[in-house]
Structure formats: structure tokens, C-alpha cells
Design a protein around this motif. Structure first.
Motif, PDB file in Angstrom:
ATOM      1  N   ALA A  86     -44.952 -78.064 -53.611  1.00 39.51           N
ATOM      2  CA  ALA A  86     -43.725 -78.428 -52.892  1.00 39.51           C
ATOM      3  C   ALA A  86     -42.566 -77.510 -53.297  1.00 39.51           C
ATOM      4  O   ALA A  86     -42.538 -76.992 -54.413  1.00 39.51           O
ATOM      5  N   PRO A  87     -41.595 -77.322 -52.391  1.00 38.71           N
ATOM      6  CA  PRO A  87     -40.442 -76.451 -52.690  1.00 38.71           C
ATOM      7  C   PRO A  87     -39.606 -76.933 -53.871  1.00 38.71           C
ATOM      8  O   PRO A  87     -38.987 -76.118 -54.553  1.00 38.71           O
ATOM      9  N   PHE A  88     -39.566 -78.246 -54.114  1.00 33.81           N
ATOM     10  CA  PHE A  88     -38.835 -78.749 -55.280  1.00 33.81           C
ATOM     11  C   PHE A  88     -39.800 -78.819 -56.444  1.00 33.81           C
ATOM     12  O   PHE A  88     -40.650 -79.707 -56.528  1.00 33.81           O
ATOM     13  N   ASN A  89     -39.721 -77.857 -57.333  1.00 35.04           N
ATOM     14  CA  ASN A  89     -40.644 -77.752 -58.470  1.00 35.04           C
ATOM     15  C   ASN A  89     -39.877 -77.165 -59.646  1.00 35.04           C
ATOM     16  O   ASN A  89     -38.675 -76.898 -59.558  1.00 35.04           O
ATOM     17  N   SER A  90     -40.568 -76.955 -60.763  1.00 36.78           N
ATOM     18  CA  SER A  90     -39.873 -76.509 -61.970  1.00 36.78           C
ATOM     19  C   SER A  90     -39.279 -75.112 -61.823  1.00 36.78           C
ATOM     20  O   SER A  90     -38.238 -74.818 -62.428  1.00 36.78           O
ATOM     21  N   LEU A  91     -39.887 -74.247 -61.020  1.00 31.83           N
ATOM     22  CA  LEU A  91     -39.322 -72.914 -60.806  1.00 31.83           C
ATOM     23  C   LEU A  91     -38.028 -72.997 -60.001  1.00 31.83           C
ATOM     24  O   LEU A  91     -37.007 -72.413 -60.388  1.00 31.83           O
ATOM     25  N   SER A 135     -45.990 -76.819 -78.700  1.00 29.24           N
ATOM     26  CA  SER A 135     -44.723 -76.492 -78.047  1.00 29.24           C
ATOM     27  C   SER A 135     -44.922 -76.219 -76.567  1.00 29.24           C
ATOM     28  O   SER A 135     -45.963 -75.685 -76.164  1.00 29.24           O
ATOM     29  N   HIS A 136     -43.928 -76.585 -75.789  1.00 31.07           N
ATOM     30  CA  HIS A 136     -43.870 -76.174 -74.392  1.00 31.07           C
ATOM     31  C   HIS A 136     -43.267 -74.772 -74.380  1.00 31.07           C
ATOM     32  O   HIS A 136     -42.165 -74.562 -74.891  1.00 31.07           O
ATOM     33  N   LYS A 137     -43.980 -73.824 -73.813  1.00 33.13           N
ATOM     34  CA  LYS A 137     -43.515 -72.429 -73.798  1.00 33.13           C
ATOM     35  C   LYS A 137     -43.347 -71.955 -72.357  1.00 33.13           C
ATOM     36  O   LYS A 137     -44.268 -72.078 -71.545  1.00 33.13           O
ATOM     37  N   PHE A 138     -42.182 -71.425 -72.059  1.00 34.49           N
ATOM     38  CA  PHE A 138     -41.910 -70.857 -70.736  1.00 34.49           C
ATOM     39  C   PHE A 138     -41.572 -69.379 -70.890  1.00 34.49           C
ATOM     40  O   PHE A 138     -40.689 -69.020 -71.665  1.00 34.49           O
ATOM     41  N   GLN A 139     -42.284 -68.543 -70.155  1.00 33.45           N
ATOM     42  CA  GLN A 139     -41.916 -67.135 -70.054  1.00 33.45           C
ATOM     43  C   GLN A 139     -41.067 -66.999 -68.793  1.00 33.45           C
ATOM     44  O   GLN A 139     -41.515 -67.340 -67.686  1.00 33.45           O
ATOM     45  N   LEU A 140     -39.846 -66.500 -68.975  1.00 28.39           N
ATOM     46  CA  LEU A 140     -38.866 -66.452 -67.888  1.00 28.39           C
ATOM     47  C   LEU A 140     -38.421 -65.004 -67.698  1.00 28.39           C
ATOM     48  O   LEU A 140     -37.516 -64.523 -68.383  1.00 28.39           O
ATOM     49  N   PRO A 141     -39.010 -64.296 -66.740  1.00 22.04           N
ATOM     50  CA  PRO A 141     -38.713 -62.862 -66.571  1.00 22.04           C
ATOM     51  C   PRO A 141     -37.529 -62.610 -65.631  1.00 22.04           C
ATOM     52  O   PRO A 141     -37.636 -61.849 -64.676  1.00 22.04           O
ATOM     53  N   PHE A 142     -36.403 -63.274 -65.899  1.00 25.19           N
ATOM     54  CA  PHE A 142     -35.271 -63.161 -64.976  1.00 25.19           C
ATOM     55  C   PHE A 142     -34.119 -62.349 -65.550  1.00 25.19           C
ATOM     56  O   PHE A 142     -32.979 -62.519 -65.171  1.00 25.19           O
ATOM     57  N   SER A 143     -34.423 -61.470 -66.482  1.00 26.42           N
ATOM     58  CA  SER A 143     -33.436 -60.539 -67.002  1.00 26.42           C
ATOM     59  C   SER A 143     -34.181 -59.251 -67.332  1.00 26.42           C
ATOM     60  O   SER A 143     -35.406 -59.184 -67.200  1.00 26.42           O
ATOM     61  N   LYS A 177     -31.393 -80.601 -69.190  1.00 29.56           N
ATOM     62  CA  LYS A 177     -32.077 -80.119 -67.982  1.00 29.56           C
ATOM     63  C   LYS A 177     -33.373 -79.401 -68.358  1.00 29.56           C
ATOM     64  O   LYS A 177     -34.334 -79.387 -67.580  1.00 29.56           O
ATOM     65  N   PHE A 178     -33.386 -78.831 -69.557  1.00 30.35           N
ATOM     66  CA  PHE A 178     -34.618 -78.203 -70.035  1.00 30.35           C
ATOM     67  C   PHE A 178     -35.735 -79.236 -70.163  1.00 30.35           C
ATOM     68  O   PHE A 178     -36.885 -78.971 -69.786  1.00 30.35           O
ATOM     69  N   LYS A 179     -35.410 -80.427 -70.683  1.00 26.16           N
ATOM     70  CA  LYS A 179     -36.411 -81.498 -70.794  1.00 26.16           C
ATOM     71  C   LYS A 179     -36.895 -81.917 -69.408  1.00 26.16           C
ATOM     72  O   LYS A 179     -38.093 -82.168 -69.204  1.00 26.16           O
ATOM     73  N   LYS A 180     -35.990 -81.970 -68.440  1.00 18.69           N
ATOM     74  CA  LYS A 180     -36.407 -82.329 -67.077  1.00 18.69           C
ATOM     75  C   LYS A 180     -37.349 -81.275 -66.519  1.00 18.69           C
ATOM     76  O   LYS A 180     -38.339 -81.594 -65.854  1.00 18.69           O
ATOM     77  N   MET A 181     -37.063 -80.021 -66.797  1.00 23.73           N
ATOM     78  CA  MET A 181     -37.931 -78.934 -66.347  1.00 23.73           C
ATOM     79  C   MET A 181     -39.325 -79.044 -66.973  1.00 23.73           C
ATOM     80  O   MET A 181     -40.343 -78.828 -66.313  1.00 23.73           O
ATOM     81  N   ILE A 182     -39.360 -79.393 -68.260  1.00 22.38           N
ATOM     82  CA  ILE A 182     -40.642 -79.607 -68.942  1.00 22.38           C
ATOM     83  C   ILE A 182     -41.420 -80.730 -68.267  1.00 22.38           C
ATOM     84  O   ILE A 182     -42.614 -80.599 -67.985  1.00 22.38           O
ATOM     85  N   ASP A 183     -40.750 -81.852 -68.022  1.00 18.73           N
ATOM     86  CA  ASP A 183     -41.411 -83.002 -67.403  1.00 18.73           C
ATOM     87  C   ASP A 183     -41.941 -82.675 -66.013  1.00 18.73           C
ATOM     88  O   ASP A 183     -43.046 -83.088 -65.637  1.00 18.73           O
ATOM     89  N   MET A 184     -41.156 -81.936 -65.243  1.00 22.80           N
ATOM     90  CA  MET A 184     -41.600 -81.542 -63.895  1.00 22.80           C
ATOM     91  C   MET A 184     -42.851 -80.678 -63.974  1.00 22.80           C
ATOM     92  O   MET A 184     -43.790 -80.852 -63.187  1.00 22.80           O
TER      93      MET A 184
END
Length: 201
Positions: A86-91, A135-143, A177-184
Motif C-alpha cells: 500500500a502507498p501508506f507504508n514505512s518508506l 536492534s531494528h536497523k534501517f539503511q537510509l540512502p537519502f543523503s 515517530k521513529f518507533k511508529k516507523m519501526i512498528d509499521m
């Protein structure tokens, strides 16, 4: 001297093993010209894999392409089919709340004690940590350099100390909001794992 070289070889071999999944993800991103994505994984300290496919934790690629969102799982032995989501997702949630999430950090469990010392009031802070956790690990290549963002499950879930004191950071951690992103992210993956939606390519 021989022991030194054996240890060095084994450590280099292990490091090579732990890069297999990330190389699969990188290759897929490049081959499919994906530029808006994140990668989620759940590494655990002190974990010894029983299954040979568990040398490295699975990674989950979530990306946007031509207005659509997809999820794909990769593990040490194989990778899986891509799944429309769905369009509403963690990304999309991260992209809408990037500044807040980038600045938020999950805080260690802590409590305070106020004591009188030599007619002065001292506030002492006590914290708690563990050596083995996940740990919840996110790789975020936005920089330009990209970044990884972590949240230790021990820090997120810890509510009360054994002495009855409450973790003063619990409410803050839960409301980020980071916790919400993890939960999503975890609920999305769990839903597809439970429904056996990840099929090997």
C-alpha cells in the motif's frame, strides 16, 4: 604465529559471510535502477546461527518505483518475489517525517534519585543496558553518504526496573515517530511472513 593467521583468516571469512545479503540488495537496486528506498534488518548480538542460511540476518527492501511501492526479502541463501504494498507504508512515512525521524534517538532506560549530600541536593541518574540484544536497523540512502539508524529492542521495551522505578524514557521512546516507523515495518513484514507471501525467486 600460525594461530594468529588462522584467527585472521577466520575473521576475514566471517566478515565475507556477513556481506552476502547486503551485496544481493545492492545488486538488485542497481540492476533495477531504484533510487527511492530503504533497507530494514534485525541483527542480534551474540546470536550463533544453527541453519547455514542464517549466517546473516534477512534484509527487506522497501522501495518506490513509478508511483508504486514494493517489498522484497533477501536472505543468505536466496531472495524472494517482490510484493506490491500500500502507498501508506514505512518508506512513505519516513519521507513525510524525515527531519523528525533523523533527529530522534531511542534513549536508554534510566531513572533518577535525588539525595542530600553535605547540605546539597544531588540528582543521580541510573541506566540499564544488556550485552546481548537485537536492534531494528534501517539503511537510509537519502543523503550523499547515506546513514544507518538503529533502535535496540531492549531500550524500546524496557518499562520498569527491578526496584520498582519507572524508566523515565519509556513514554518518550514509545511516542517517537521513529518507533511508529519501526512498528509499521515489522507489522508489514510479519503479516507477509505469516501469510507465506514471500516466495523464492
Amino acid at each position: 604465529m600460525r594461530l594468529f593467521f588462522v584467527i585472521l583468516f577466520l575473521s576475514m571469512t566471517f566478515l565475507g559471510l556477513t556481506q552476502v545479503v547486503s551485496k544481493q540488495v545492492d545488486k538488485y537496486v542497481i540492476e533495477n535502477r531504484i533510487d527511492t528506498f530503504l533497507v530494514y534488518s534485525y541483527p542480534c548480538n551474540g546470536y550463533i546461527p544453527i541453519d547455514s542460511c542464517g549466517y546473516e540476518e534477512s534484509s527487506f527492501l522497501i522501495w518506490q518505483q513509478k508511483g508504486n511501492y514494493y517489498l522484497k526479502k533477501f536472505d543468505y541463501c536466496s531472495h524472494f518475489n517482490k510484493i506490491p504494498i500500500a502507498p501508506f507504508n514505512s518508506l512513505s512515512y519516513y519521507l513525510s517525517n524525515k527531519t523528525d525521524i533523523d533527529n530522534e534517538e531511542i534513549k536508554q532506560p534510566a531513572y533518577y534519585e535525588v539525595r542530600m549530600r553535605k547540605n546539597k541536593i544531588d540528582t543521580l541518574q541510573y541506566s540499564s543496558m544488556v550485552s546481548h540484544s537485537c536492534s531494528h536497523k534501517f539503511q537510509l540512502p537519502f543523503s550523499e553518504k547515506g546513514k544507518c539508524k538503529y533502535a535496540d529492542t531492549y531500550d524500546i521495551d524496557f518499562k520498569d526496573f527491578n526496584n520498582g522505578k519507572q524508566n523515565v524514557n519509556y513514554t518518550y521512546n514509545q511516542n517517537t515517530k521513529f518507533k511508529k516507523m519501526i512498528d509499521m515495518t515489522t507489522s508489514l513484514i510479519e503479516r507477509f511472513e505469516t501469510g507465506n507471501k514471500f516466495q523464492k525467486d
